[in-house]
Design an enzyme around this catalytic site. Structure first.
Site, short mmCIF file in Angstrom:
data_model
loop_
_atom_site.label_atom_id
_atom_site.label_comp_id
_atom_site.label_asym_id
_atom_site.label_seq_id
_atom_site.Cartn_x
_atom_site.Cartn_y
_atom_site.Cartn_z
N ALA A 168 31.84 42.30 24.87
CA ALA A 168 31.39 43.21 25.15
C ALA A 168 32.20 43.01 27.15
CB ALA A 168 30.31 43.97 25.42
N ILE A 222 30.35 42.19 18.73
CA ILE A 222 30.56 42.52 19.51
C ILE A 222 29.65 42.34 20.31
CG2 ILE A 222 31.78 43.70 21.89
CD1 ILE A 222 33.66 44.74 19.99
N HIS A 223 29.17 41.15 20.89
CA HIS A 223 27.61 40.75 21.87
C HIS A 223 28.19 40.93 23.00
CE1 HIS A 223 28.51 37.12 21.56
NE2 HIS A 223 29.43 36.95 20.76
N ALA A 224 27.38 40.52 23.70
CA ALA A 224 27.24 40.38 25.37
C ALA A 224 28.80 39.82 25.77
CB ALA A 224 26.03 39.87 26.12
N ARG A 225 28.62 38.85 24.96
CA ARG A 225 29.89 38.32 25.47
C ARG A 225 31.36 38.99 25.88
NH1 ARG A 225 29.07 33.81 29.17
NH2 ARG A 225 26.64 33.46 28.12
#
Lengths: 316, 87
Positions: free
Chosen positions: B19, B14-17
């Site tokens: 998230a 779970i990276h920025a996008r």
């Protein structure tokens, strides 16, 4: 939530708690868990006295132990080490960069005992080890809030989502104060009466500001605007102004906020358009510093008024 | 309080996008929504809170909700993770 500490963790500590340890036995035994900072100086055991030998502790070989080993003949040394390793030994550490003899390493490997060497002195090694272990085992909790160093006082800003914690922190940073962590703050009860907060290691000094997105505070405001950890000495809660609620008018009584079982001075600040929250937080921090020095504004004022009333009465 | 376990599919975690997708979904609900990893809770309505957990693919997490519409919240968020995070 209690964190676990393994021997492996001691090899890769951050800068300020660097133990300078190097393993002489490779990966062996690095998964052993350290459950106490108690150490043993194995001088007596090397000399052959094993009553109450605490082999389950970290064995620290300082200058004394190493000098004793050097004074032994080859055969005496083998005999001493064999006896030593006939017990289950948790791990051994040689300070002052002193490498143990090869036969010691051989027997240690047979016993499954990891051997480390460090360039620190025995005293500083033991002190640092104690610090690292007690920090890891300290009670801790992640808190939804923002921690800012305001005039040298660690202020934890809490409040529900969208009340303006990050915005208040941003203005405080802009006014020269320092950010420790935004949104999620890890609070640890380090010593008797000391709570220390730090940000998450993944997000460090990033902030999310609605409408702007994610900001890297270190890049935008410079290295002087951040710090990694700070003692928490004041909790400020922001909440939307509630007309039906009585807010503090005098400040004669002290309120506290319970964090990990410790009572921290606490201020509840109602938020309403036109109230400049960052300035209020600054003033709260300064007032808290005064209280720390024994100056209580509200009490002082009350005292002066009472004296004046007495004077008036005696005059009249 | 309703909770459901889910394993994060895919490799990227779970990276920025992702998230952001989670936060968008979570803010639709009035209840409190949390994501839990190894006993640590993060507010699902805050991007940084989620990122701070450092969620990699294959991690088992718990989605928890408390309040009005808690069942729908947990179901929809778990469905989102299973459907859209598989790369």
């Amino acid at each position: 939530m209690v964190q676990k500490l393994f021997l492996r963790d001691l090899l890769s500590n951050p800068e300020d708690t660097q133990l300078h340890m190097v393993s002489l036995t490779g990966e062996m035994g690095l998964g052993r868990e350290i459950d106490s900072a108690d150490i043993n100086r194995p001088g007596l055991s090397l000399a052959g006295f094993f009553d109450h030998f605490a082999g389950n502790r970290i064995q620290v070989f300082g200058k004394g132990e190493s000098a004793y080993i050097d004074s032994l003949s080859h055969n005496e040394a083998i005999e001493s080490f064999k006896k030593f390793f006939s017990f289950k030994v948790f791990c051994t550490i040689f300070t002052h960069s002193k490498r143990p003899p090869d036969i010691f390493l051989e027997l240690a490997e047979k016993n499954g005992t990891p051997v480390f060497v460090t360039d620190l002195t025995t005293a500083s090694f033991i002190r640092l080890l104690h610090h690292v272990v007690s920090e890891t085992h300290a009670p801790q909790k992640n808190i939804h809030g923002t921690l800012v160093d305001v005039f040298g006082l660690g202020v934890l800003i809490i409040g529900s989502s969208g009340v303006g914690k990050s915005e208040a922190a941003l203005e405080l940073i802009e006014r020269g104060h320092r950010l420790i962590g935004d949104d999620i703050v890890n609070v640890k009860w380090v010593k008797e009466s000391m709570l220390v907060g730090q940000g998450s290691k993944f997000i460090r000094h990033h902030m999310e500001i609605r409408g702007l997105g994610i900001l890297n505070v270190t890049d935008v405001f410079g290295i002087g605007s951040v710090r990694n950890r700070k003692r928490i000495e004041l909790v400020v809660k922001l909440e939307l102004w509630d007309d039906d609620k009585e807010y503090e008018r005098l400040g004669l009584s002290e309120t506290h906020y319970n964090l990990l079982g410790m009572e921290v001075p606490y201020v509840l600040l109602p938020v309403r358009p036109g109230r400049n929250i960052p300035i209020l937080i600054e003033s709260a921090a300064l007032n808290q510093r005064l209280k720390k020095m024994g100056v209580y504004s509200a009490q002082e004022l009350d005292k002066r008024i009472q004296e004046w009333i007495k004077l008036e009465r005696s005059d009249g | 309080m309703v909770e459901k376990k889910v394993v994060i599919p895919g490799d990227s975690g779970i990276h920025a996008r992702p998230a952001t997708m989670l936060v968008k979904m979570a803010t639709k609900f009035n209840c409190n929504v949390f994501i839990e990893k190894d006993g640590t809770d993060a507010n699902l309505k805050s991007i940084l809170n989620i990122l701070a957990l450092g969620l990699t693919g294959g991690t088992e997490i718990k989605i928890k909700a408390d309040g009005v519409g808690e069942n729908e919240a947990v179901d929809e968020i778990v469905a989102l993770i299973e459907r859209d995070f598989a790369d």
